[in-house]
Design an enzyme around this catalytic site. Structure first.
Site, PDB file in Angstrom:
ATOM      1  N   ASP A 198      -1.302 -17.701   2.823  1.00  0.00           N
ATOM      2  CA  ASP A 198      -2.472 -18.908   2.794  1.00  0.00           C
ATOM      3  C   ASP A 198      -3.066 -20.235   3.845  1.00  0.00           C
ATOM      4  O   ASP A 198      -4.192 -20.528   3.321  1.00  0.00           O
ATOM      5  CB  ASP A 198      -2.179 -19.457   0.492  1.00  0.00           C
ATOM      6  N   ASP A 248      -9.664  -8.736   8.373  1.00  0.00           N
ATOM      7  CA  ASP A 248     -10.683  -9.521   8.305  1.00  0.00           C
ATOM      8  C   ASP A 248     -11.306 -11.053   8.605  1.00  0.00           C
ATOM      9  O   ASP A 248     -12.611 -10.904   9.036  1.00  0.00           O
ATOM     10  CB  ASP A 248     -11.275  -9.480   6.714  1.00  0.00           C
ATOM     11  N   TYR A 254       1.410  -1.204  -0.369  1.00  0.00           N
ATOM     12  CA  TYR A 254      -0.008   0.158   0.190  1.00  0.00           C
ATOM     13  C   TYR A 254       0.574   1.340  -0.191  1.00  0.00           C
ATOM     14  O   TYR A 254       0.313   1.948   0.429  1.00  0.00           O
ATOM     15  CB  TYR A 254      -1.278  -0.235   0.691  1.00  0.00           C
ATOM     16  N   ASP A 280      -4.025  -6.934   6.599  1.00  0.00           N
ATOM     17  CA  ASP A 280      -5.342  -6.485   6.153  1.00  0.00           C
ATOM     18  C   ASP A 280      -6.523  -7.131   5.318  1.00  0.00           C
ATOM     19  O   ASP A 280      -7.417  -7.531   6.116  1.00  0.00           O
ATOM     20  CB  ASP A 280      -5.231  -5.134   4.631  1.00  0.00           C
ATOM     21  N   LYS A 283       4.861 -14.629   1.633  1.00  0.00           N
ATOM     22  CA  LYS A 283       4.274 -15.682   0.202  1.00  0.00           C
ATOM     23  C   LYS A 283       6.177 -15.554  -0.669  1.00  0.00           C
ATOM     24  O   LYS A 283       5.094 -15.487  -0.979  1.00  0.00           O
ATOM     25  CB  LYS A 283       3.188 -15.017  -0.947  1.00  0.00           C
TER      26      LYS A 283
END
Ligand SMILES: NC(=O)c1ccc[n+]([C@@H]2O[C@H](COP(=O)([O-])OP(=O)(O)OC[C@H]3O[C@@H](n4cnc5c(N)ncnc54)[C@H](O)[C@@H]3O)[C@@H](O)[C@H]2O)c1
Length: 352
Positions: A218, A246, A135, A242, A185
């Site tokens: 993942d 959630d 970001y 982020d 990742k």
């Protein structure tokens, strides 16, 4: 009496309602624990953007600089202002300007809340890198609207940025149950994420008392559903954090329970406290938004300001409220009813 100067940005939609709720609870906490919140409210929001052409004035950051803390409800009204404008015009500049590089999001079930999982005994602290990574805002578009259009979004990971968020995570883990999981990742992203892994191992040498795991994003998503009770502190990049938070919000009962703190650890600027949720245009103005996430974020703010006893009392009041079944089911209690119940529990709780 100790006075804290608080900048309040209620924002849009339910941001305004839940901010009112959090401020009421702060006032009760202040009266009980002997401090005052001197609040200055700023109307910066999508409505403000439509009136002025900017989400905040040009000197907005300088205006906020002198405050002890910033409390934000939620910003965004996609019907009239694109989300990229509201996010990049207010929230992200504040996080970056004040070096709020650590975004702390706790995920656990309050008493009486039935989450979607069978597991109930989890207590996760997610630390999200908050100022760079995916970001960072670097990138561009060329040949717009043509066949050969190109868009780039450059994820930026600096050594200083990665090291400091990892150190922050290790400190949190040390103060909790002593385990840190670093999420990347690095199997697919062979530069930035391999670098992150290497930095994790390097910083870990300074924290021999903390055990460290590496997990891919993942696999972590699956772990948070299948065995969240095995997790303690999670550290992740801006985008990964982020998304995971959630998921964390979902397993703790929904966005109405997910609190967050944007911390400037060296205290060179104010930190900002806000619920994870957005402005929820679908329920705005109906007095049914759950204020618990907002009140929990206010408790995080009290802890940061050094009012630990008041922070604990607000959390105890939230727990007493949900234990009685108030605020546990969407729509069953109004925003006002939940807020009143928390205030009553706080007033009735142990004295300072
Ligand atoms: N930090 C922020 O200010 C922030 C965060 C996320 C989204 N947004 C913005 O908010 C706007 C709406 O975004 P969205 O719909 O994707 O996400 P949202 O969080 O506003 O809402 C998602 C869903 O969760 C529900 N919900 C959220 N908070 C709730 C609460 N406290 N009580 C009960 N239900 C609640 C909503 O009704 C909605 O169905 C967008 O403009 C978005 O950019 C802002």
């Amino acid at each position: 009496m100790k006075t804290y100067n608080l900048a309040v940005i209620p924002g849009d939609g339910i941001g305004v309602h839940v901010t009112d709720a959090a401020m009421e609870v702060l006032d009760v906490a202040g009266a009980k624990f002997g401090f005052e919140m001197a609040k200055t409210s700023f109307p910066w929001s999508c409505e403000y953007y439509l009136e002025t052409g900017a989400m905040m004035p040009a000197d907005g950051i300088e205006t906020l600089r002198g405050f002890d803390a910033i409390y934000l409800g939620a910003v965004g009204w996609p019907e009239t202002v694109p989300d990229s404008v509201s996010l990049h015009g207010l929230l992200l500049p504040i996080r970056k300007a004040f070096n709020q590089y650590a975004n702390i999001r706790p995920h656990r079930l309050l008493p009486g809340i039935e989450g979607p999982l069978r597991a109930t005994g989890f207590d996760i602290l997610c630390i999200r890198e908050n100022t760079e990574g995916e970001y960072s805002g670097a990138g561009g578009r060329v040949h717009q609207g043509r066949e050969n259009e190109v868009a780039t979004e450059v994820a930026i990971f600096t050594r200083a940025g990665v090291e400091r968020i990892l150190r922050f995570g290790f400190e949190q883990a040390r103060a909790r149950r002593g385990h840190l999981t670093s999420v990347t990742k690095s199997n697919a992203q062979k530069y930035s994420m391999v670098f992150w892994d290497e930095m994790t191992d390097l910083v870990a040498k300074d924290y021999p008392d903390v055990t460290v795991s590496h997990m891919h994003i993942d696999a972590m998503a699956a772990k948070m559903v299948m065995a969240p009770q095995d997790l303690d502190v999670i550290v992740a990049s801006n985008l990964f954090g982020d998304i995971l938070t959630d998921l964390g919000a979902a397993i703790q009962g929904g966005l109405g329970f997910a609190a967050s703190a944007n911390i400037c650890p060296d205290r060179s600027g104010p930190s900002m406290f806000e619920p994870v949720h957005g402005s929820a245009p679908d329920i705005a103005g109906q007095n049914i938004a759950n204020p618990i996430a907002a009140i929990w974020s206010a408790a995080q703010m009290l802890e940061h300001l050094g009012e630990a006893a008041a922070s604990e009392a607000v959390m105890a009041a939230l727990e007493a409220t949900t234990r009685r079944g108030v605020g546990t089911r969407p729509g069953a209690s109004s925003t006002d009813e939940i807020t009143a119940a928390v205030k009553t529990a706080l007033s009735a709780g142990p004295q300072a």
